[in-house]
Write an enzyme that holds these catalytic residues in place. Sequence first.
Site, PDB file in Angstrom:
ATOM      1  N   CYS A   2       0.984  -0.962   0.178  1.00  0.00           N
ATOM      2  CA  CYS A   2      -0.081   0.238   0.038  1.00  0.00           C
ATOM      3  C   CYS A   2       1.327   1.927  -0.116  1.00  0.00           C
ATOM      4  CB  CYS A   2      -1.264  -0.199   0.961  1.00  0.00           C
ATOM      5  SG  CYS A   2      -1.993   1.327   1.205  1.00  0.00           S
ATOM      6  N   GLU A 109      -3.348   0.358  -6.525  1.00  0.00           N
ATOM      7  CA  GLU A 109      -2.244  -0.155  -7.118  1.00  0.00           C
ATOM      8  C   GLU A 109      -1.329  -0.124  -8.912  1.00  0.00           C
ATOM      9  OE1 GLU A 109       0.090  -1.610  -5.723  1.00  0.00           O
ATOM     10  OE2 GLU A 109      -0.526  -2.592  -3.886  1.00  0.00           O
TER      11      GLU A 109
END
Length: 249
Positions: A2, A109
């Site tokens: 993350c 992402e």
Amino acid sequence: MCGRYVMARAVGDLLAEFDARLEEEVDIPPSWNVAPTDDVPIVLERLIDDATVRQLHVARWGLVPSWAKDPGIGARMINARSESVLEKPAFRKAVQSRRCAVPADGYYEWKQGADKSKQPYYVRPAEGSGLVFAGLYEWWKDPSKAEGDPGRWMLSTSILTADTPPPGAESTIFGQLTALHDRVPLPMDRATMEHWLDPEADDAPALVELVRAGVKDVAAAWRVDSVGKEVGNVRNNSPQLIRPVEALF
């Protein structure tokens, strides 16, 4: 992994959602492109006069261990691998007694294409509700500042991550997440969060396993949307960043 996420909810909404209080007034501007070393909201619980008090604080994203010589190390500590968090010197004390929840609306992402360019994706709950990640926090004292200086103490945080499910889950949301990255941030449902935040809970290994075991169910209703490449520049920060676009690959 993350490395960028969205946190655009107002302070008042967070206080109501988590039934938390403020120790002091805070300012948390909405962000659609939270980056390492940014200030972010975290929720933690403390024992005050033998009573458990839940508080909302602002922390720097990127945990700075108490023994660090300078806060620069935090830029490499935005995530903590749940498989090794109990052994790593930077995290093992925090996981024992300084656990927190990190609110988010979703996270980004990137997937690399054949031409080496990267397509960004936005991962979020399908129904639009918020996320809450398992996190750790730590206090770091700046030795260059005098006693009583309000800037002497820095609060920082890290988000726990886990390896994604093994092959065989290709038809689920996890198949998509595995294609994007081999790790995911660890989300919690409310019951798990209650255990994770409890300042009197002292079985850290069991708590880590509790969070890891629940990731599949919590993320079952997530969705993944391709978004524009503008999110790759930290200077870009607006709701337009999470608008779905046609994926390049």
